[in-house]
Design an enzyme around this catalytic site. Structure first.
Site, PDB file in Angstrom:
ATOM      1  N   ARG A 109      33.308  -5.795 -32.699  1.00  0.00           N
ATOM      2  CA  ARG A 109      33.990  -5.059 -32.086  1.00  0.00           C
ATOM      3  C   ARG A 109      34.951  -5.237 -32.568  1.00  0.00           C
ATOM      4  NH1 ARG A 109      33.442   0.178 -32.666  1.00  0.00           N
ATOM      5  NH2 ARG A 109      34.384   1.004 -31.286  1.00  0.00           N
ATOM      6  N   GLY A 115       4.409  -0.744   2.282  1.00  0.00           N
ATOM      7  CA  GLY A 115       5.953  -1.983   1.316  1.00  0.00           C
ATOM      8  C   GLY A 115       6.419  -2.837   2.119  1.00  0.00           C
ATOM      9  N   SER A 116       7.655  -2.123   2.653  1.00  0.00           N
ATOM     10  CA  SER A 116       8.469  -3.213   3.278  1.00  0.00           C
ATOM     11  C   SER A 116       7.928  -3.449   4.072  1.00  0.00           C
ATOM     12  CB  SER A 116       9.804  -2.751   4.162  1.00  0.00           C
ATOM     13  OG  SER A 116      10.678  -2.340   2.783  1.00  0.00           O
ATOM     14  N   HIS A 170      29.926  -2.725 -23.929  1.00  0.00           N
ATOM     15  CA  HIS A 170      29.349  -2.007 -26.175  1.00  0.00           C
ATOM     16  C   HIS A 170      29.685  -0.374 -25.427  1.00  0.00           C
ATOM     17  CE1 HIS A 170      26.749  -5.397 -24.930  1.00  0.00           C
ATOM     18  NE2 HIS A 170      25.778  -4.988 -26.943  1.00  0.00           N
ATOM     19  N   GLN A 198      29.242  -1.295 -20.112  1.00  0.00           N
ATOM     20  CA  GLN A 198      30.303  -1.001 -19.861  1.00  0.00           C
ATOM     21  C   GLN A 198      30.967  -1.009 -21.431  1.00  0.00           C
ATOM     22  OE1 GLN A 198      31.100   1.512 -17.766  1.00  0.00           O
ATOM     23  NE2 GLN A 198      33.755   1.680 -18.491  1.00  0.00           N
ATOM     24  N   GLU A 222       9.104  -7.479  -4.466  1.00  0.00           N
ATOM     25  CA  GLU A 222       8.674  -9.592  -3.786  1.00  0.00           C
ATOM     26  C   GLU A 222      10.431  -8.701  -2.794  1.00  0.00           C
ATOM     27  OE1 GLU A 222       6.868  -9.310  -6.221  1.00  0.00           O
ATOM     28  OE2 GLU A 222       7.723 -11.457  -6.938  1.00  0.00           O
ATOM     29  N   ILE A 268       0.813  -2.344  -7.895  1.00  0.00           N
ATOM     30  CA  ILE A 268       0.423  -3.872  -8.630  1.00  0.00           C
ATOM     31  C   ILE A 268       0.627  -3.690  -9.590  1.00  0.00           C
ATOM     32  CG2 ILE A 268      -1.912  -5.121  -8.939  1.00  0.00           C
ATOM     33  CD1 ILE A 268      -0.481  -4.318  -5.614  1.00  0.00           C
ATOM     34  N   GLU A 281       1.204  -1.011  -0.045  1.00  0.00           N
ATOM     35  CA  GLU A 281       0.134   0.212  -0.155  1.00  0.00           C
ATOM     36  C   GLU A 281       0.639   1.313  -0.426  1.00  0.00           C
ATOM     37  OE1 GLU A 281      -2.283  -0.068   3.442  1.00  0.00           O
ATOM     38  OE2 GLU A 281      -3.657  -1.881   2.285  1.00  0.00           O
ATOM     39  N   PRO A 282       0.267   2.060  -0.066  1.00  0.00           N
ATOM     40  CA  PRO A 282       0.497   3.221   0.337  1.00  0.00           C
ATOM     41  C   PRO A 282       2.199   3.547   1.040  1.00  0.00           C
ATOM     42  CG  PRO A 282      -1.069   3.968  -0.983  1.00  0.00           C
ATOM     43  CD  PRO A 282      -0.653   2.594  -0.673  1.00  0.00           C
TER      44      PRO A 282
END
Lengths: 383, 259
Positions: free
Chosen positions: A272, A136-137, A342, A340, A367, A162, A132-133
């Protein structure tokens, strides 16, 4: 499009066939669309229907209700391959499993007969509503209230973050039925078309934009007592046990994403050219790739160990938290290194690693944040 | 309705294909074998027809031992049974010998409809459906983008440059389908499990009543004299636009016979 074959330890020929099917669908349907749908923030409901009809939305659930009857150690590897091709779809499969879990594990026989076939076929898509707002944890502080009126609960409150909010067909919602702390929480199954239930606009996220995330608002939603899963006051243990299993799902998603970043980096490094040779021949790059591959393997090993414990009926809460913590932190490091390797290209949307990097971040948060995972592990060690 | 679908195992469409130096035949070990993509459309069409009208779908394939995987793939999509023509004597068979073997396997089994993909992605000749129809003395409705079965009348739309032709014939009939016809389904996990229990008959050249000398590489009407690997990709040609760039590009395309 193809995905290179990862040699896996699978318990049965059946499991090997299942992974083969997954790779076929991932290469044919997920890979070609991932970039386009992510860019357009388009939720791929049709892809989830296809996974459902192929039997991939219900692998760890019992066969008698239409599930795949597969051990977690197999289901999670399927989830990993799906996420490797398209993380948002992997998250969807994992969250659908999380939403289905309460009915499958704590529902009455009648509830299972009535709902599980639709859930397990993927015909009905599920969402799991705990956060919920303001909670959380600290999930047990949830405030969404369910007041009994005759044989119907009247539910009001807001659920936050959600996955599938606004696009799901059913919501497994944790509500407060009394003020007795975590013992005052119950689990209700709320159909999407319930009057008074609506979704806020989708969140504007950093990544995984094809996966819909929105707050759900419940305003006097009437839910018959027959849609309560488990006894009144038993919602919190159900929610936590669903999360233990869900954490393994997120760990597998993270390994899939990390594997995709590694695959892209190896392939880029081989083509490359700098200083007249492929950069894959530069030891500095090889060491980075080696570290990335080692972390991918270690993370896979951790989630498989936890999954095998679960399959054997052993406790696995601590191991699931370890797998989630390690795999998602590894995915963050690996996708960072992939960008990095790339170089400038990695910072553009013309290469997939830019997207992988943005997507990895959310896995350290969902989660249960990785700080909460450490709390779970720490408490288990010191209790 | 009883439908046969003839399918072929081909090397993975995405893989680099190789010929074997010793007899210039396809090196089947060099790439993963898959169900010929165009045959998937034929399997799908057969499944849709029996889902609508009832009946049975039998998958027929000629190929080495491992072509059995391809039959299983079609069975996992929903076909009912398989026939696998497998015999070392068939190695290197050309289209003529292939059509002879398929025709022998198909004849006398009471199929109302014999479906093919329009071509295989490896040989790409598109002749086997017509040859099989000829050998069985059946009408051939080839390159169908739509198939309708109404009693014993089979009607197809044949894709053409200008649109399509409507053609019909009385069953039994041979039909080949193009990729436009449908979207093949994926197998399901349950379908894969069910496929393991479905019957697959294996037939040898002797079972078919064919003389071994009429099939295989030695009997082929064409031979590969020599082959070479595709040359590596060369650097492209850069045309600088000095005002006549368009003409130069046109000249280049014309030299390459594109225009």
């Amino acid at each position: 499009m193809t995905l290179t074959l990862i040699e896996r330890s699978l318990p049965t020929p059946k499991a090997a066939d299942l992974l083969g099917l997954t790779r076929e669908i991932a290469a044919g349907e997920l890979l070609p669309r991932a970039d386009i749908d992510e860019e357009a923030a388009r939720f791929p409901r049709d892809v989830l229907r296809l996974l459902g009809s192929a039997g991939l939305m219900s692998l760890p659930f019992p066969e008698e209700f239409g599930g795949g009857g597969q051990p977690y150690a197999v289901y999670l590897q399927v989830l990993e391959e799906i996420s490797r091709a398209w993380l948002s779809v992997g998250i969807s499969v994992s969250v659908h499993g999380l939403a289905t879990y309460p009915v499958a594990v704590a529902g009455t026989r009648a509830q299972q007969d009535e709902w599980l076939p639709f859930m397990l076929s993927g015909e009905a898509l599920g969402a799991y509503c705990l956060s919920e707002p303001q909670s959380g944890s600290d999930a047990a502080a949830l405030a969404t209230r369910a007041q009994l009126d005759g044989d119907t609960y009247v539910v009001s409150g807001t659920k936050a973050w959600i996955t599938h909010g606004g696009v799901a067909d059913f919501y497994s919602v944790m509500v407060r039925t009394s003020d007795n702390g975590h013992r005052g929480i119950s689990c209700l199954l709320v159909p999407a078309d319930s009057p008074g239930l609506c979704s806020a606009p989708p969140e504007r996220k950093m990544g995984a934009n094809a996966s819909r995330t929105a707050a759900m608002i419940l305003d006097g939603v009437r839910v018959p007592v027959g849609r309560r899963i488990g006894d009144e006051g038993t919602g919190f243990p159900i929610a936590l046990s669903a999360l233990d299993a869900g954490r393994l799902g997120i760990a597998a998603c993270a390994v899939g994403l990390a594997q995709a970043a590694l695959d892209a980096s190896v392939s880029y490094a081989r083509q490359r050219q700098q200083f007249g040779r492929p950069i894959s021949e530069v030891q500095g790059i090889q060491f980075m790739l080696a570290d990335m591959a080692t972390q991918v393997s270690a993370a896979r090993g951790l989630y498989l160990d936890a999954a095998r414990r679960k399959d054997a009926g052993l406790t696995y809460s601590r191991e699931a938290a370890m797998a989630k913590l390690f795999a998602t932190d590894a995915a963050m490091r690996i996708t960072t290194d992939a960008v990095q390797i790339h170089g400038g290209h990695g910072y553009t949307r013309d290469f997939p690693v830019e997207r992988y990097f943005r997507e990895a971040k959310v896995l350290q948060i969902v989660e249960g944040t990785n700080q909460v995972q450490r709390i779970v592990i720490g408490r288990d060690l010191t209790r | 309705m009883k439908i046969a679908v003839c399918v072929k195992q081909v090397p993975d469409t995405w893989a680099e294909k190789r010929l074997k130096p010793e007899d210039s035949t396809l090196d089947r070990e060099s790439a993963e074998g898959v169900l010929n993509e165009l045959d998937e459309y034929a399997v799908e069409e057969a499944l849709r027809l029996i889902e609508a009208q009832g009946g049975e779908v039998v998958v027929v394939s000629m190929g080495p031992e491992r072509a059995g995987e391809t039959i299983r793939k079609a069975l996992s999509m929903g076909a009912d049974a398989g026939i696998h023509i497998v015999d070392d004597a068939l190695h290197g068979s050309d289209a003529i010998a292939t059509s002879a073997a398929l025709a022998k396997a198909l004849e006398g089994r009471g199929f109302d409809l014999i479906l093919f993909g329009s071509e295989s992605t490896d040989a790409r000749m598109s002749v086997v459906p017509a040859m099989v129809a000829e050998r069985l003395g059946l009408p051939q409705l080839t390159f169908a983008q739509k198939v309708e079965v109404d009693g014993s009348t089979v009607r197809i739309e044949r894709q053409a440059e200008y649109g399509y032709d409507s053609i019909e014939a009385s069953a039994p009939v041979v039909v080949s389908v193009v990729e436009k016809i449908n979207e093949p389904r994926y197998p399901s996990f349950k379908g894969i499990m069910a496929a393991k229990k479905k019957p697959v008959d294996t037939l040898t050249v002797a079972d078919l009543g064919l003389e071994p000398v009429t099939v295989g590489l030695a009997a082929a009407w064409s031979a590969v004299d020599e082959f070479a690997a595709r040359p590596p990709k060369a650097a492209g040609t850069v045309i600088a636009d000095d005002g006549a760039g368009g003409v130069k590009i046109a000249d280049y395309l014309s030299q390459q016979k594109f225009i």
